[in-house]
Enzyme design. Structure first.
Site, mmCIF file in Angstrom:
data_model
loop_
_atom_site.group_PDB
_atom_site.id
_atom_site.type_symbol
_atom_site.label_atom_id
_atom_site.label_comp_id
_atom_site.label_asym_id
_atom_site.label_seq_id
_atom_site.Cartn_x
_atom_site.Cartn_y
_atom_site.Cartn_z
ATOM 1 N N SER A 188 0.792 -1.235 0.000
ATOM 2 C CA SER A 188 0.000 0.000 0.000
ATOM 3 C C SER A 188 0.820 1.277 0.000
ATOM 4 O O SER A 188 0.327 2.320 -0.401
ATOM 5 C CB SER A 188 -0.940 0.019 1.189
ATOM 6 O OG SER A 188 -0.220 0.199 2.377
ATOM 7 N N HIS A 216 -5.503 -4.338 -0.878
ATOM 8 C CA HIS A 216 -5.438 -3.180 -1.788
ATOM 9 C C HIS A 216 -5.667 -3.589 -3.238
ATOM 10 O O HIS A 216 -5.296 -2.850 -4.152
ATOM 11 C CB HIS A 216 -4.100 -2.449 -1.618
ATOM 12 C CG HIS A 216 -3.995 -1.816 -0.267
ATOM 13 N ND1 HIS A 216 -4.557 -0.593 0.031
ATOM 14 C CD2 HIS A 216 -3.450 -2.273 0.888
ATOM 15 C CE1 HIS A 216 -4.351 -0.304 1.304
ATOM 16 N NE2 HIS A 216 -3.674 -1.312 1.846
ATOM 17 N N LYS A 247 -12.286 -0.958 1.698
ATOM 18 C CA LYS A 247 -11.554 -0.068 0.787
ATOM 19 C C LYS A 247 -12.313 -0.023 -0.548
ATOM 20 O O LYS A 247 -13.295 0.703 -0.653
ATOM 21 C CB LYS A 247 -10.097 -0.511 0.696
ATOM 22 C CG LYS A 247 -9.424 -0.485 2.095
ATOM 23 C CD LYS A 247 -7.955 -0.622 2.070
ATOM 24 C CE LYS A 247 -7.352 -0.954 3.422
ATOM 25 N NZ LYS A 247 -7.446 0.094 4.435
HETATM 26 C C1 LIG Z 1 -2.174 -4.634 3.589
HETATM 27 C C2 LIG Z 1 -3.272 -4.388 4.548
HETATM 28 N N1 LIG Z 1 -3.869 -5.443 5.134
HETATM 29 C C3 LIG Z 1 -4.869 -5.278 6.016
HETATM 30 C C4 LIG Z 1 -5.322 -4.012 6.347
HETATM 31 C C5 LIG Z 1 -6.437 -3.866 7.318
HETATM 32 O O1 LIG Z 1 -7.662 -3.763 6.632
HETATM 33 P P1 LIG Z 1 -8.879 -2.991 7.297
HETATM 34 O O2 LIG Z 1 -8.650 -1.536 7.042
HETATM 35 O O3 LIG Z 1 -10.093 -3.540 6.633
HETATM 36 O O4 LIG Z 1 -8.839 -3.295 8.756
HETATM 37 C C6 LIG Z 1 -4.747 -2.883 5.766
HETATM 38 C C7 LIG Z 1 -5.234 -1.530 6.108
HETATM 39 O O5 LIG Z 1 -4.879 -0.526 5.582
HETATM 40 C C8 LIG Z 1 -3.684 -3.080 4.843
HETATM 41 O O6 LIG Z 1 -3.072 -2.033 4.273
#
Ligand SMILES: Cc1ncc(COP(=O)(O)O)c(C=O)c1O
Length: 407
Positions: A188, A216, A247
Site C-alpha cells: 500500500s 489493496h 476499501k
Molecule cells: C495490507 C493491509 N492489510 C490489512 C489491512 C487492514 O484492513 P482494514 O482496514 O479492513 O482493517 C490494511 C489496512 O490498511 C492493509 O493495508
C-alpha cells in the site's frame, strides 16, 4: 506512578519526533465524493479528498445505499451478538457465499475488519499447526505481523518481493516441517505488486501453504474484482486469500476465502472471530451489494485506471517525482518529514485539498511522501487543481524536480 504524567511524556516524545498523528475532522458528503466538509475552525469549508482508500467511490454507490437502507428497515441496527450466539443473520451467510464465489474458493469467513481477519486467521493457523514456520515478507502489514507474533510460532522474514531470498530460506527448512508463506499482492505505501506466480511455484516446490493479503487489490483488479490473483489466473494456487470490505468495496469488514476445512478450522478456533459481536446486518448487505456489483461491472475499474494514468501524466508534465509502479497508488516523493507535513497543511488550508502526509515510522526516514489515490469520482478539474497546487508548492519548498530524461 503518576499515570497522567507518563501519558503526557510519551505523547510529548511523539511530538518531538514528529510522529504525533493529527486527524482531519471531515464529513464525507454522500453524492458529492470526493468532496468533504471540513469541520476545522480555520481553513476552507469544503475540501477535495485525494487520499481515500474508498478507491472507487463505492461508499456512495446507490446500489449499496439501497441495500443498507433495506437491511436496516428489515433487521434493525446491530447483529445482536457473536456469530455463535444469535449474531448470525442471513446477510452474513449470503455475503460469505458471495466472497467464496468471488475468489473461486469453497468457503469464506467474515471478520469485523481486514486487520482482525489477518490477526485472527494467521494467529490461529500459526499457533495451532504443530511446528509450523511462517515465512513473512518484510513489508507485510502490521495486522499480519501482529497475528504471526501473537501465535509465537517460528518465523522467517524474507526480503521484500525477493524470490531468491524466499527460496534460500525455504531450502533451509527441513522438508517435513509445515510452512506458510505470508505476503501481500499490492503493497500500500509503494504500490508495487508481488510476483504471485513465482511465490506459488516456490510454495509447490517446498510444500508450503500460501496466505495472500489482497486488501489493496480486491474490487480493483481481475475481470470480476477478485484481485491480482484473479487477474493472473492464480486463485486456485493460493491456500488463503484475505481481503477487506472497507476499501474498494466501500463499506467495512474483512474476510478470508479458502477450502471449507481451513475456513471451518479458523471459524472454530479463532478467538478474534468467535468472541466478538458480528458485523451489523446492514453492513453485510451493503458489502454483498458492492461485491455483486463489481463482479459484473468493469466501468469503475476502467475509469479508475484512466484517472490514475491522467494524474501520473500530469505530474510528469511538471516533473514532480512519483514512484513508478504498476498499481493505482501514486506515491509523490518529498523525502523530508517537515516539508511533507508543511505541503499537506498548505494544501488543506490554501487549496482545499486533503492529502495526509506519510512520514516515519509508516515509511523509512528519507522517503516521506504524499500518497495520492485517484478515483473515478475525481474530475479532470480536480486533477488540474491538484497538480497545479503541487507545482506551486514544489517551487516554494525548493524541492527537486525529476530530470526529464529520467521520466
Ligand atoms: C495490507 C493491509 N492489510 C490489512 C489491512 C487492514 O484492513 P482494514 O482496514 O479492513 O482493517 C490494511 C489496512 O490498511 C492493509 O493495508
Amino acid at each position: 506512578m503518576n499515570y497522567q504524567q507518563f501519558f503526557r511524556d510519551q505523547l510529548d516524545q511523539l511530538q518531538e519526533e514528529g510522529n504525533y498523528r493529527v486527524f482531519a475532522d471531515l464529513g464525507r458528503q454522500c453524492g458529492a465524493f470526493p468532496t468533504a466538509r471540513n469541520y476545522a475552525e480555520d481553513g476552507p469549508e469544503k475540501v477535495t479528498v485525494w487520499c481515500s482508500n474508498d478507491y472507487l467511490g463505492m461508499g456512495q454507490h446507490p446500489c449499496i445505499l439501497a441495500a443498507m437502507h433495506q437491511a436496516i428497515d428489515e433487521c434493525g441496527a446491530g447483529a445482536g451478538g457473536t456469530r455463535n450466539i444469535s449474531g448470525t443473520t442471513h446477510e452474513h451467510v449470503l455475503l460469505e457465499q458471495e466472497l467464496a464465489d468471488l475468489h473461486c474458493k469453497e468457503a469464506a469467513l467474515l471478520f469485523t475488519s481486514g486487520y482482525v481477519s489477518n490477526w485472527a486467521a494467521l494467529g490461529t493457523l500459526a499457533s495451532r499447526i504443530p511446528g509450523i514456520i511462517v515465512l513473512s515478507d518484510e513489508l507485510n502489514h502490521a495486522s499480519m505481523i501482529e497475528g504471526i507474533r501473537h501465535s509465537r510460532c517460528q518465523k522467517r522474514i524474507w526480503k521484500h518481493n525477493d524470490i531468491a531470498d524466499l527460496e534460500r530460506q525455504l531450502a533451509d527448512i527441513p522438508a517435513n516441517v509445515p510452512k506458510l508463506i505470508a505476503f501481500e499482492s499490492v503493497y500500500s505505501m509503494d504500490g508495487d505488486i508481488a510476483p504471485v506466480a513465482e511465490i506459488c511455484d516456490l510454495a509447490d516446490r517446498y510444500g508450503a501453504m500460501t496466505y495472500l493479503d489482497e486488501v489493496h487489490a480486491v474490487g480493483l483488479y481481475g475481470p470480476r474484482g477478485g484481485g491480482i490473483a484473479e487477474r493472473e489466473g492464480l486463485m486456485d494456487r493460493l491456500t488463503v486469500i484475505e481481503g477487506t470490505l472497507g476499501k474498494a468495496f466501500g463499506v467495512v469488514g474483512g474476510y478470508i476465502a479458502a477450502s471449507k476445512e481451513l475456513v471451518d478450522f479458523v471459524r472454530s478456533f479463532a478467538s478474534g472471530f468467535i468472541f466478538t459481536t458480528a458485523l451489523p446486518p446492514a453492513v453485510a448487505a451493503g458489502a454483498a451489494a458492492s461485491v455483486r456489483h463489481l463482479k459484473q461491472s468493469n466501468t469503475e475499474r476502467y475509469l479508475h485506471q484512466q484517472r490514475v494514468r491522467e494524474v501520473r501524466d500530469r505530474l510528469d508534465e511538471l516533473s514532480i517525482p512519483h514512484t513508478p509502479n504498476p498499481s493505482h497508488i501514486i506515491p509523490v516523493m518529498v523525502g523530508d518529514p517537515v516539508k511533507c507535513r508543511f505541503i499537506s497543511d498548505v494544501l488543506m488550508r490554501d487549496y482545499g485539498i486533503y492529502i495526509q502526509p506519510i512520514n516515519y515510522p509508516t515509511v523509512p526516514k528519507g522517503t516521506e511522501r504524499l500518497r495520492i489515490t485517484p478515483s473515478p469520482v475525481h474530475s479532470t478539474e480536480d486533477v488540474d487543481r491538484l497538480v497545479s497546487a503541487l507545482g506551486e508548492l514544489w517551487t516554494q519548498c525548493q524541492l527537486a524536480r525529476r530530470p526529464m530524461a529520467a521520466q
